[in-house]
Every structure is written in structure tokens, then in C-alpha cells.
Design an enzyme around this catalytic site. Structure first.
Site, short mmCIF file in Angstrom:
data_model
loop_
_atom_site.label_atom_id
_atom_site.label_comp_id
_atom_site.label_asym_id
_atom_site.label_seq_id
_atom_site.Cartn_x
_atom_site.Cartn_y
_atom_site.Cartn_z
N ASP A 1 1.09 -1.21 -0.16
CA ASP A 1 0.26 0.18 0.10
C ASP A 1 0.84 1.20 0.14
O ASP A 1 2.07 0.95 -0.69
CB ASP A 1 -0.59 -0.26 1.04
CG ASP A 1 -1.94 0.61 0.57
OD1 ASP A 1 -2.35 1.96 0.46
OD2 ASP A 1 -3.42 -0.16 1.30
N HIS B 1 -4.14 5.89 2.80
CA HIS B 1 -4.86 4.56 2.37
C HIS B 1 -4.48 3.00 3.74
O HIS B 1 -4.88 2.27 4.04
CB HIS B 1 -4.90 4.01 1.49
CG HIS B 1 -5.15 3.34 0.27
ND1 HIS B 1 -5.10 2.23 0.32
CD2 HIS B 1 -6.71 3.48 -0.61
CE1 HIS B 1 -6.10 1.15 -0.53
NE2 HIS B 1 -6.18 2.49 -1.14
N SER C 1 -11.21 -1.30 -2.15
CA SER C 1 -9.32 -1.46 -1.56
C SER C 1 -10.16 -1.81 0.52
O SER C 1 -9.01 -2.04 1.14
CB SER C 1 -8.95 0.29 -1.19
OG SER C 1 -8.16 -0.08 -2.21
#
Ligand SMILES: *[C@@H]1O[C@H](CO)[C@@H](O)[C@H](O)[C@H]1NC(C)=O
Ligand SMILES: *[C@@H]1O[C@H](CO)[C@@H](O)[C@H](O)[C@H]1NC(C)=O
Ligand SMILES: *[C@@H]1O[C@H](CO)[C@@H](O)[C@H](O)[C@H]1NC(C)=O
Ligand SMILES: *[C@@H]1O[C@H](CO)[C@@H](O)[C@H](O)[C@H]1NC(C)=O
Ligand SMILES: *[C@@H]1O[C@H](CO)[C@@H](O)[C@H](O)[C@H]1NC(C)=O
Ligand SMILES: *[C@@H]1O[C@H](CO)[C@@H](O)[C@H](O)[C@H]1NC(C)=O
Ligand SMILES: *[C@@H]1O[C@H](CO)[C@@H](O)[C@H](O)[C@H]1NC(C)=O
Ligand SMILES: *[C@@H]1O[C@H](CO)[C@@H](O)[C@H](O)[C@H]1NC(C)=O
Ligand SMILES: *[C@@H]1O[C@H](CO)[C@@H](O)[C@H](O)[C@H]1NC(C)=O
Length: 795
Positions: A172, A238, A564
């Protein structure tokens, strides 16, 4: 360990300097040469992934290691590389990555001329120019969440020890290591097999976050500012969210703006996290860096990979880093969870469709951040809000809409209208709603109502805003606007109700979740499964657009939406299954997840899509994950990595394509193998393609008994009347565990279906129901042509 990657993924500074100096020379000297050759692109170096033709493999008798072999191949075409190699064999000039596991090849900086030269070599198979992949958050990367407070959680955590001893590798954009979700209290040291490392400042790692590395050797050539290792420890909106969703520790008092208060935890709170930074905020993820990280993760000894990233839905399995790396990971017993993508609801929009990957779509949860709009007519309409003011009056305020573009994007237009003290209605579009909030606040508004795009149906993705805001579905927005038009002095008030668990229908499909058909293998239904991916609460370094009270602490949790977010849920659940069933293959775990799903929502009706109709298999795959049932599936559809080889040959891939995928398994020649049709791959869902009227198509399956040693299963099939499905034998009697029995599904259709036909097959015993979706498609691909509106920017 240090030695192994020395000079490869993190070359010492000096090599960097030499490399750039040489590159500079190459660039500086070639223009003259290019004059002579007249080539237009000479002298410009670009990144390429070079696949070496098989059976060319590195010869351990000649080369010390695979990177010296790759360096010598490169030296065949680049004089500079040759010189460097002669002077200093350890130099890896121009070589970006030398792959050890995932592909037979390397990535390198080459000019067009050098590439052309290289393409004449016997060993050369293919070159791919650099490519950027994306994280799978929605366009306005903001959202919400469900966490480990699940009612089913306790029982599953009990039998799986919360994933203790399992290592989840996350690729990520960064991880905020100091987050309480990555606290190591109560964590045991990683298992012996852990072979990874913590780069940067060693103190950021602990028994929870056991590894942290950055892969940017390829990305740094195209994105400025990546020359120094980017510490993946202080940022990562994220990656912090996905990592804490998969395996975050228990954190009491988690909340967003006082909403969704509770103890947060990942799906596998005792699993270890190995973090690999391959993406960069605002930029994306470089393909060759992704491959390098998967290469490393396999050697590091991860058990599960969570890959919330992907590229073009049309990418061939032999070109895509997730499927290339995922195959080798599967070969090494690693379970790979991937995101389906966020470009739904149009058909054929799905990424990561290889059958050795788990492809996860996104659905909503039962939680909402309740708020409503009360109109002067006394009508009260529901919406959601994360912008609850401390003291918000009860009096009605004048209601207005933006007479400019309706989207509240121009402060001067709003000011001219004089919206001071009013509640203003703003349509979706023209940017983030958080930006609109700032515009309308400056223009003097008292509050804001944001109308979601029509394609979102009832789904709302709330954000904190700088002024009191209620976000409403499109249909509600139309009602408010018709009230506004019918009144001389329209008024409204906003009512904030906090977090409620009363969503009328949940789970429901997320509008953005990418849909099948699986364009690269129509005969394998994808996505495989859906999981929570709308408004998921998990850890973040901080919350953007947050209005903080003086001295208030920056919140460490936020809601985000996207496939995600659903991908790490499934990675975490897979870790629980791995703990409970250490001998199961990745295919067996996937089967357990898929055959035990929920297909109905909280109203006992089939899971709906955002338009209120029943969601199709192209949206839901097998259905919504049910971790508790997945722990004890009864039967599994098992596969080993080599079972995919005849399947790939059956897809009519060339030997070269097949061999790039299956590396490092020995190369094969498809001509000499019995090809397998997609329908006969021992997959937990069944897809049959009908090309001609009056045909019978058989699909074969084998089930392994992992439930009760002595058990009898009877088949139950449900299909529409337009087709007949027969299963032979209709009963399966097992005498022992791990016994494998075969059956055949015969599909008879009197005509070619004019769209997708959905049914299901269940093997039912006293204790278990093992369900597979049956999807029957016309040979023409007609099912994928339905028009659906593209989602516009989110509210
Ligand atoms: C490969 O060998 C070279 C020189 O023999 C050495 O400098 C380099 O570090 C080695 N690479 C790896 C990955 O072990
Ligand atoms: C959890 O495990 C303990 C023993 O390890 C057992 O006493 C308890 O009943 C289990 N709880 C559940 C919900 O299965
Ligand atoms: C490593 O992190 C610790 C704690 O955050 C800090 O005290 C130390 O100075 C850091 N060391 C380096 C070399 O950055
Ligand atoms: C705007 O409207 C408010 C309230 O209706 C009023 O007090 C104010 O004077 C108006 N301002 C202008 C510039 O018209
Ligand atoms: C919500 O989170 C903040 C920090 O972000 C914390 O100070 C507060 O105590 C939390 N609220 C509750 C009710 O736990
Ligand atoms: C599935 O197949 C793999 C590889 O052939 C094997 O190791 C495993 O025992 C089988 N059964 C299960 C339940 O995973
Ligand atoms: C592969 O080629 C064969 C023979 O041309 C054809 O029948 C088959 O449909 C092809 N398979 C796929 C998946 O396209
Ligand atoms: C399909 O399966 C049925 C039942 O097992 C069998 O009788 C038939 O021969 C099969 N047909 C083909 C084309 O394999
Ligand atoms: C089940 O099918 C596989 C291949 O499809 C075959 O190798 C195996 O012999 C079959 N087993 C039985 C019991 O028929």
C-alpha cells in the site's frame, strides 16, 4: 538477509550515484550517436519490464546469483552496463530489479535502440513499458466502516485465536507505525519462518508491525521526490486504513466526530503485519515495484497478501503484476486477497480476475450516521452526516438552492445570491463536497444539504464538513427541491441523530464496486465474494478537513469506502481460517469463504443493488462473507497451483504467456497437455457457456471432505425453468476426512439464453450446506452489453 537484497531493492547510495552518473553520460553522449543513426528516441531511457524467454533460466554454475545473470544479459546491449560489469561485478547499473520468484525477468532502464537490440536476442521474450496501477479507493477517497465488533466475531476469534502467528503482507501507500492499532501489547514474536525486515528506523517495528519496507526503485524514475526512501511511517492514509482493517489491535474509544464510537479491531487482531510500500499518495503504484514487493514478501514468509490495488480490467493475466506475482504467491501457499475495483456499476469493469486470486467486491453495512432534513411542510427526510455541530438550534432557517451551476462551486455566485444565514442545497459534481462546504461557509450559509449522484441510490458516503451538513440520496434531493419550488418562503432545519444500526436494507451493493463479467476469463465468475467496503472505520494518521476544537486531539480513525476496504477484511478473515486450518491450501480457504456466504440481507430478501433490484452474480459473486460459517464449510473445492496450467492452455494463451505466469515452475508446452476448459476448473462457483441451442454442457467438480468423517450429502439445484440442470451422482457418501469425490453438472438448454441465467447448487448434509452459484451465459457475450450509468463524482 541483508546480503540477499544488497544492490538490488535498496542499493547502497554509492551505486545510486554511479548509476545516475553513468546514465547521465549515456544521455549526454547519445545525441551525437543518434544523429548518426537518425533514430528519434535515441538517448531517452525508460523503464521496461523484460521477460526472459523460457527455458532460458539462470545457470548457477556460471552466475553467482540471479542478478549477476540479469546484469550480464543487460550488458549484451548496453556498453555502459558492460563497462560497469567489468569494472565492478557488483554494480547493477541500469538494472532496476532482478526478480527471483514472480517472473523470469528483470526491470531496467533502456533506450529504444537498446530495446530493439535486446529484442533480437534469443533469450528475449517480451518487454513491457512502465505502467502505473491505482489504489482502489473511490474517487473522493473518503468513507466509513464496520469493524471487529461483529456479532459473529467472538466465536470465530475463539477458534482461530484471532489469527495468532499468521503474517499478513500489505502492499500500500504507507503505514502510520505509531498508530494504536499497531500496538504490540499481548503480541507474541513472529514465527521462526519470518525472514523479512524493518527498514528505516528499526524502532518503528514491533511484534505487531513486524516488517516495513519501501519499493520505489522503479517509481523514482517517473515521479520526482522519491529519490530518498520515503519513510512509510508518518503518512499513508490508505495503507494505515487497510492494514488496521486486516489486523489492527483492539483500540477502545475509536470514533469519527463522536460517531461510531466503540472498540476498533482488525479482522485478525493477533495476526502480524508486514508492510510493503509500493504506492505514493497522489501518484499511484508502479508495476515493477509491485512485482518486487511480492517477490520479497514470498521470501519473507508472509501467509496472506492483501492487495488493494490494480490496473486496467483488460490486462492479460501474463502482463499484470497482481496475477503474475499472485500465481507465484499461491504456489508458495500464500493466500492472495485483491480488490475488484471501483469503476462499477458498469459491466465488465472488474480487475484482478485470475482464478488463483480472491477478488473482493464491496457492500454496505447496517450502520448509518443518521441525520435528517426537516422541511417547513413538516416533512422529515433521512440523510447522513458526520458534521454534527455541538449546539444546533431547533428553529427553521430559510432554504435556498444555488442558482449558479447548482453545485455550489462559485463563491461569488453564492455571495451575490446572499445566502447568509440560509441552508443551501448543493448538487453532487464539480468537486468534493468538503470543498463546497468551505465555499458556502465563506459565502455566509448556515448549513448545507448535499445531494448524492443518482447512481448511488440510497448509499451515502458522509464526510466531516466545515459547517453543519446533511448528505441526502438523490431521490430525497428531488423531494427537497420540489418543496423548494412550491413554496414562496421555503424553510428547513437539520436534525442530527448520531450513529444508528437501523439501515433499512443491508448489506447492499456499493455503487462503485466493479462488476463482472470477467473479461479475461468469462467462464470464471468474478468477483468471488463481497465484504464491507462502504464507510469502514479504521486507523488513519489524521483526518483531512476536520474542524478541531482548540487543543483537541487529531482523530486517529476515519471512515473510508472502496473495494480497497473490503479486500483487507477478507485478508483478515483468511488469516483466521489459516490459523484454524493450517494445512488447508489457498484454494481450500477460498472455497470455504465462497460456499458459506450470505445471499440475503437483513430483511431476508436477496441482497439488493443500489437501484433496489436484486443484485446479480456479476455484482456479488458468491455473496457476502460469513466468517463463522467459513470456519466449518463441510466440503471444499481444492486446487493446487499446477491445476491452473491446463486452464491457462485452455484460454489459448501462448506457451510463452503460460510460462511467464507459472514461473518458477518448469516451462510447459500446451500442445502436449490436455487443455482444461474454464467450466471444468475445480472452482467453487460454476459458470457454463451455451453456444448452441439444444446442447448439453457438462462441468466436472471434485469436493474434499473437511467436515465430518462419515457423512452423506444430497444435491439441491435451483435454476430457472428455461434450463435443466442435472447432477450426477446426486448423493455423495464420504467415509473419511480428506476423501475426494467427483460429480458432474449437466446443463441442458433448448435455446441459447438471451442473458445471464442464475441458479445455485447446494450439497446438503445434516450439518453443512455447501453452496455454489451457477451462472449460465450465452456464447455471444450478450450479457455484458447492458447499459448502466457511470457514477459521477461522489458527493
Ligand atoms: C549477486 O552477486 C553480486 C556479485 O557477485 C553481489 O555483489 C550481489 O550483491 C549479489 N546479489 C544478491 C541479490 O545476492
Ligand atoms: C472460547 O473458548 C473457551 C476455551 O478456550 C471456551 O471456554 C468458550 O466457551 C469459548 N467461547 C465460545 C463463544 O466459543
Ligand atoms: C528512531 O525512532 C526513535 C523513536 O521514534 C527516535 O527516538 C530515534 O531518534 C529514531 N532514530 C533515527 C536514526 O531516526
Ligand atoms: C443578506 O441577507 C441577510 C439576511 O437576510 C441580511 O441581513 C443582509 O443584510 C443581506 N446582505 C446583503 C448584502 O444584502
Ligand atoms: C473520540 O476520539 C477522540 C480522539 O480522536 C477521543 O479524544 C474521544 O475520547 C473519543 N470519544 C469517545 C466517546 O470515546
Ligand atoms: C488441497 O490440495 C493441496 C495441494 O495439492 C493439499 O496440500 C491439501 O492438503 C489439499 N486439501 C486441503 C483441504 O487443502
Ligand atoms: C480456444 O480456441 C479453441 C479453438 O479455436 C476455441 O474453441 C475455444 O473457444 C478458445 N477458448 C477460449 C477461452 O477462447
Ligand atoms: C455429460 O454427463 C453425462 C452424465 O454424467 C454423461 O452421460 C454424458 O455423456 C456427458 N456428456 C459429455 C459430452 O461429456
Ligand atoms: C475425479 O476426477 C479426477 C480428474 O477430474 C480424476 O483424476 C479422479 O480419478 C476422479 N476420481 C474418482 C474417484 O473418480
Amino acid at each position: 538477509m541483508d546480503n540477499r537484497s544488497h544492490g538490488r531493492c535498496s542499493p547502497p547510495r554509492l551505486v545510486h550515484l554511479i548509476a545516475s552518473a553513468l546514465l547521465f553520460l549515456c544521455v549526454a553522449t547519445t545525441p551525437a550517436a543518434s544523429h548518426l543513426h537518425g533514430g528519434p528516441d535515441t538517448g531517452v531511457h525508460k523503464n521496461f519490464l523484460i521477460i526472459v524467454r523460457r527455458p532460458y533460466e539462470y545457470d548457477t554454475n556460471v552466475y553467482k546469483n540471479v542478478s549477476s545473470w540479469h546484469a550480464s544479459l543487460l550488458a549484451e546491449v548496453c556498453d555502459m552496463a558492460k563497462e560497469a560489469l567489468e569494472n565492478d561485478p557488483s554494480s547493477v547499473t541500469r538494472l532496476i530489479y532482478s526478480y527471483r520468484n514472480v517472473v523470469n525477468g528483470f526491470s531496467a532502464r533502456l533506450t529504444t535502440e537498446e530495446l530493439e537490440e535486446m529484442s533480437k536476442k534469443d533469450w528475449f521474450a517480451k518487454a513491457y513499458p512502465e505502467k502505473t496501477y491505482q489504489l482502489m479507493t473511490t474517487h473522493t477517497p473518503k468513507m466509513l466502516g464496520l469493524m471487529g465488533e461483529g456479532r459473529d466475531g467472538d466465536g470465530v476469534w475463539n477458534t482461530s485465536n484471532m489469527g495468532e502467528g499468521i503474517i499478513i503482507g500489505v502492499l500500500d501507500d504507507g503505514i502510520y507505525a505509531g498508530h494504536p492499532s499497531f500496538d504490540a501489547a499481548g503480541m507474541k514474536p513472529p514465527p521462526e519462518k519470518w525472514n523479512g525486515r524493518c527498514d528505516f528506523n528499526n524502532t518503528v517495528c514491533n511484534n505487531k508491525l513486524i516488517g516495513a519496507r519501501s519499493f520505489f526503485e522503479s517509481a523514482k524514475w517517473k515521479w520526482k521526490g522519491l529519490d530518498d526512501p520515503v519513510l512509510p511511517i508518518n503518512e499513508g492514509q490508505h495503507g494505515t486504513h487497510t492494514s488496521s482493517t486486516a489486523a489492527g489491535a483492539f483500540v477502545p474509544g475509536a470514533n469519527i466526530s463522536g460517531n461510531a464510537v466503540g472498540t476498533a479491531a482488525g479482522m485478525a487482531p493477533r495476526a502480524h503485519i508486514a508492510f510493503y510500500q509500493v504506492c505514493f499518495e497522489q501518484k499511484g503504484c508502479d508495476r515493477d515495484d509491485i512485482l518486487a514487493a511480492v517477490d520479497e514478501a514470498i521470501e519473507d514468509g508472509v501467509d496472506v497478501l492483501s492487495l488493494s490495488l490494480g490496473g486496467n480490467p483488460g490486462a492479460d493475466f501474463s502482463e499484470d503484476p497482481v496475477s503474475l506475482g499472485g500465481y507465484t504467491a499461491a504456489l508458495n501457499g500464500v493466500f492472495v486477497s485483491t480488490a475488484a475495483g471501483n469503476i462499477g456499476p458498469n459491466p465488465g469493469t472488474l480487475s484482478n480476475g485470475a482464478p488463483w486470486l480472491l477478488t473482493v467486491g464491496a457492500s454496505t453495512t447496517d450502520r448509518r450516521f443518521a441525520a435528517s432534513v426537516k422541511l417547513g411542510s413538516d416533512l422529515e427526510l433521512d440523510g447522513e452526516s458526520l458534521s454534527e455541530p455541538k449546539d444546533y438550534g431547533k428553529e427553521m432557517r430559510p432554504l435556498a438552492r444555488d442558482v449558479g451551476d447548482g453545485q455550489c462551486t462559485s463563491e461569488s455566485v453564492l455571495t451575490a445570491q446572499n445566502i447568509t444565514g440560509k441552508i443551501i442545497i448543493c448538487e453532487a459534481g464539480g468537486g468534493l463536497s468538503t470543498a463546497k462546504a468551505k465555499t458556502v461557509l465563506r459565502a455566509g450559509a448556515f448549513g448545507m444539504i448535499v445531494v448524492a449522484p443518482e447512481v448511488f441510490g440510497p448509499v451515502i458516503v458522509p464526510r466531516p464538513h466545515v459547517l453543519p451538513t446533511v448528505q441526502v440520496p438523490y431521490a430525497v434531493g428531488q423531494k427537497i427541491k420540489s418543496y423548494l419550488q412550491s413554496e414562496r418562503s421555503p424553510t428547513a432545519n437539520l436534525i442530527f441523530k448520531g450513529t444508528l444500526f437501523d439501515t433499512p436494507r443491508s448489506p447492499m451493493m456499493a455503487p462503485f464496486s466493479s462488476r463482472g463479467p470477467n473479461v479475461k476469463s468469462r467462464g470464471i465468475l468474478k468477483p468471488d465474494i463481497i465484504g464491507p467496503g462502504v464507510n469502514v472505520l479504521a486507523g488513519v494518521p489524521g483526518v483531512a478537513d476536520m474542524v478541531l476544537e482548540p487543543k483537541a486531539e487529531m482523530p486517529k480513525f476515519d471512515i473510508k469506502s472502496g473495494t480497497s476496504m473490503s479486500c483487507p477484511h477478507l485478508a483478515g478473515v483468511a488469516a483466521l481460517l489459516k490459523n484454524a486450518h493450517p494445512t488447508w491450501s489457498s484454494a481450500a480457504i477460498k472455497s470455504a469463504l465462497m460456499t458459506t456466504t450470505e445471499t440475503n440481507d437483513n430483511t431476508k430478501k436477496p441482497i439488493a443493488d443500489v437501484d433496489g433490484t436484486q443484485a446479480t452474480y456479476f455484482a456479488t459473486g458468491a455473496g457476502h462473507v460469513n466468517p463463522k460459517k467459513a470456519m466449518d464449510p463441510g466440503l471444499v473445492y481444492n486446487l493446487s497451483a499446477s491445476d491452473y496450467i491446463p486452464y491457462l492452455c485452455g484460454l489459448n494463451y501462448t506457451d510463452q504467456q503460460v510460462n511467464s505466469i507459472i514461473h518458477p515452475e518448469p516451462p510447459v508446452n500446451c500442445e502436449k497437455l490436455t487443455k482444461l476448459q474454464e467450466k471444468d476448473l475445480n472452482y467453487p462457483s460454476i459458470t457454463v457457456i451455451i453456444d448452441n441451442a439444444d446442447t448439453i454442457v457438462n462441468a466436472s467438480r471434485a469436493v474434499t471432505n473437511v467436515g465430518v468423517a462419515s457423512s452423506k450429502y444430497t444435491v439441491e439445484v435451483e435454476v430457472p425453468k428455461s434450463v435443466t440442470v442435472e447432477v450426477l451422482p446426486p448423493e455423495l457418501t464420504f467415509k473419511e476426512l480428506d476423501e475426494v469425490l467427483n460429480y458432474t453438472v449437466s446443463v441442458k438448454a433448448s435455446s441459447v439464453p438471451d442473458g445471464a441465467i442464475e441458479g445455485q447448487l447446494k450439497w446438503v448434509s445434516k450439518k453443512h450446506i455447501v453452496r455454489s452459484p451457477i451462472l449460465i451465459l450465452p456464447g455471444t457475450g450478450e450479457e455484458g452489453t447492458a447499459e448502466a450509468p457511470a457514477p459521477s463524482a461522489q458527493p
